[in-house]
Scaffold this motif. Structure first.
Motif, short mmCIF file in Angstrom:
data_model
loop_
_atom_site.label_atom_id
_atom_site.label_comp_id
_atom_site.label_asym_id
_atom_site.label_seq_id
_atom_site.Cartn_x
_atom_site.Cartn_y
_atom_site.Cartn_z
N VAL A 261 -13.19 -0.89 1.64
CA VAL A 261 -14.14 -1.78 0.99
C VAL A 261 -14.79 -1.08 -0.20
N TYR A 262 -14.82 -1.80 -1.33
CA TYR A 262 -15.52 -1.29 -2.51
C TYR A 262 -16.18 -2.49 -3.18
N GLY A 263 -17.49 -2.43 -3.37
CA GLY A 263 -18.20 -3.57 -3.96
C GLY A 263 -18.01 -4.80 -3.08
N ASN A 264 -17.55 -5.88 -3.70
CA ASN A 264 -17.33 -7.13 -2.97
C ASN A 264 -15.86 -7.35 -2.63
N SER A 265 -15.07 -6.32 -2.77
CA SER A 265 -13.63 -6.44 -2.50
C SER A 265 -13.18 -5.42 -1.47
N ARG A 266 -12.00 -5.68 -0.92
CA ARG A 266 -11.35 -4.73 -0.04
C ARG A 266 -10.02 -4.35 -0.69
N PHE A 267 -9.94 -3.13 -1.22
CA PHE A 267 -8.71 -2.69 -1.87
C PHE A 267 -7.69 -2.24 -0.82
N ASP A 268 -6.42 -2.33 -1.18
CA ASP A 268 -5.36 -2.04 -0.22
C ASP A 268 -5.30 -0.56 0.16
N LEU A 269 -5.48 0.30 -0.86
CA LEU A 269 -5.35 1.74 -0.60
C LEU A 269 -6.44 2.53 -1.36
N TYR A 270 -6.86 3.63 -0.75
CA TYR A 270 -7.74 4.59 -1.40
C TYR A 270 -7.05 5.94 -1.33
N PHE A 271 -7.09 6.70 -2.45
CA PHE A 271 -6.41 7.99 -2.44
C PHE A 271 -7.28 9.06 -3.08
N GLU A 272 -6.97 10.28 -2.71
CA GLU A 272 -7.59 11.44 -3.35
C GLU A 272 -6.52 12.46 -3.69
N THR A 273 -6.68 13.10 -4.84
CA THR A 273 -5.87 14.26 -5.21
C THR A 273 -6.84 15.40 -5.52
N LYS A 274 -6.29 16.49 -5.96
CA LYS A 274 -7.14 17.63 -6.33
C LYS A 274 -8.10 17.27 -7.45
N ASP A 275 -7.66 16.35 -8.35
CA ASP A 275 -8.42 16.08 -9.56
C ASP A 275 -9.10 14.72 -9.60
N GLN A 276 -8.74 13.79 -8.72
CA GLN A 276 -9.32 12.46 -8.84
C GLN A 276 -9.36 11.71 -7.51
N LYS A 277 -10.19 10.67 -7.52
CA LYS A 277 -10.26 9.73 -6.41
C LYS A 277 -10.01 8.34 -7.00
N GLY A 278 -9.35 7.49 -6.22
CA GLY A 278 -9.05 6.19 -6.80
C GLY A 278 -8.63 5.14 -5.79
N PHE A 279 -8.48 3.91 -6.32
CA PHE A 279 -8.10 2.76 -5.52
C PHE A 279 -6.78 2.18 -6.03
N ILE A 280 -6.04 1.58 -5.11
CA ILE A 280 -4.77 0.92 -5.46
C ILE A 280 -4.78 -0.47 -4.85
N GLU A 281 -4.54 -1.47 -5.67
CA GLU A 281 -4.38 -2.84 -5.19
C GLU A 281 -2.91 -3.21 -5.34
N VAL A 282 -2.28 -3.62 -4.25
CA VAL A 282 -0.85 -3.89 -4.22
C VAL A 282 -0.59 -5.39 -4.23
N LYS A 283 0.32 -5.83 -5.09
CA LYS A 283 0.72 -7.23 -5.15
C LYS A 283 2.23 -7.33 -4.95
N GLY A 284 2.65 -8.10 -3.97
CA GLY A 284 4.07 -8.31 -3.75
C GLY A 284 4.61 -9.38 -4.68
N VAL A 285 5.76 -9.12 -5.28
CA VAL A 285 6.35 -10.04 -6.28
C VAL A 285 7.69 -10.54 -5.77
N THR A 286 7.81 -11.86 -5.64
CA THR A 286 9.07 -12.47 -5.20
C THR A 286 9.64 -13.44 -6.22
N LEU A 287 8.86 -13.74 -7.26
CA LEU A 287 9.29 -14.72 -8.27
C LEU A 287 10.12 -14.04 -9.35
N GLU A 288 11.31 -14.55 -9.58
CA GLU A 288 12.23 -13.97 -10.59
C GLU A 288 12.96 -15.10 -11.31
N THR A 289 13.05 -14.97 -12.64
CA THR A 289 13.81 -15.91 -13.46
C THR A 289 14.61 -15.13 -14.49
#
Length: 228
Positions: free
Chosen positions: A109-137
């Motif tokens: 949870v961050y703010g008013n949203s729930r992000f899919d992933l949270y990560f940390e590395t040696k240099d940064q912290k961050g969030f990842i929002e994942v969207k699945g894509v099935t539409l192709e033309t």
């Protein structure tokens, strides 16, 4: 990600977002659809679909549709799987833009949203929002296939997170191979396309990867060009 028990079936019709009628083992069966999106260009009468057998007998439906063939291309349509595919892709070091992760958590949870992933590395912290894509033309992957206020909300929350010093990623997992490039579907949802362009301007990283799809498995593929 492996599915433990799958069967091939023929799609007949989809009376609502949640269920479909198929022919499996030479009889008509009502099955669950693991995607509430439209999927109209995929789920057409006569299409070969892949079913996952339920792990429990307590369910109303014995099977769920997890994938379908569009011509020779197998498309995974399981909307519950992209987060897991990206999670394991990061864990296994297969996503070059997010390397050397020391911490990776789901559903944060961050703010008013729930992000899919949270990560940390040696240099940064961050969030990842994942969207699945099935539409192709014609080899072009697009998102969304229907207007999504929730998707826009996630993007604006991600912009806020970046402004507050976090790294922010919008990750489009294209659930198939054979894609030329990815682009937001502006005609279908101009507000989402506008939000995504603003996010890029504000420092959010937008990634697209394709997937290696089998009837009983889906894993992370390779980067796909993002055009906006």
């Amino acid at each position: 990600m492996k599915y433990t028990s799958v069967k091939v079936a023929k799609f007949i019709r989809r009376p609502n977002r949640f269920i479909a009628h198929v022919i499996v083992d030479n009889k008509e069966e009502i099955v669950h659809v693991k995607n509430t999106g439209r999927c109209r260009e995929i789920l057409q009468e006569g299409t070969t679909v892949i079913l996952e057998e339920a792990k429990t007998s307590m369910r109303k439906t014995k099977y769920s549709i997890i994938a379908a063939y569009k011509g020779d291309v197998l498309i995974n349509i399981d909307s519950q799987i992209p987060n897991m595919v990206v999670y394991h892709g990061i864990k296994e070091g297969k996503i070059k833009e997010i390397p050397y992760v020391t911490k990776l958590s789901k559903e944060i949870v961050y703010g008013n949203s729930r992000f899919d992933l949270y990560f940390e590395t040696k240099d940064q912290k961050g969030f990842i929002e994942v969207k699945g894509v099935t539409l192709e033309t014609e080899g072009i992957a697009m998102f969304p296939d229907a207007p999504t206020q929730r998707g826009c909300k996630h993007i604006y929350e991600m912009i806020k997170a970046v402004e507050e010093g976090y790294a922010g990623f919008i990750f489009f997992l294209i659930q198939m191979k054979g894609i030329k490039y990815f682009t937001p579907y502006e005609l279908r949802d101009p507000d989402f396309a506008k939000a995504l362009k603003l996010a890029i301007e504000k420092g959010v990283t937008v990634l697209a990867y394709d997937s290696i799809v089998y009837e009983d498995e889906i894993t992370i593929g390779t980067p796909v060009e993002v055009r906006y």
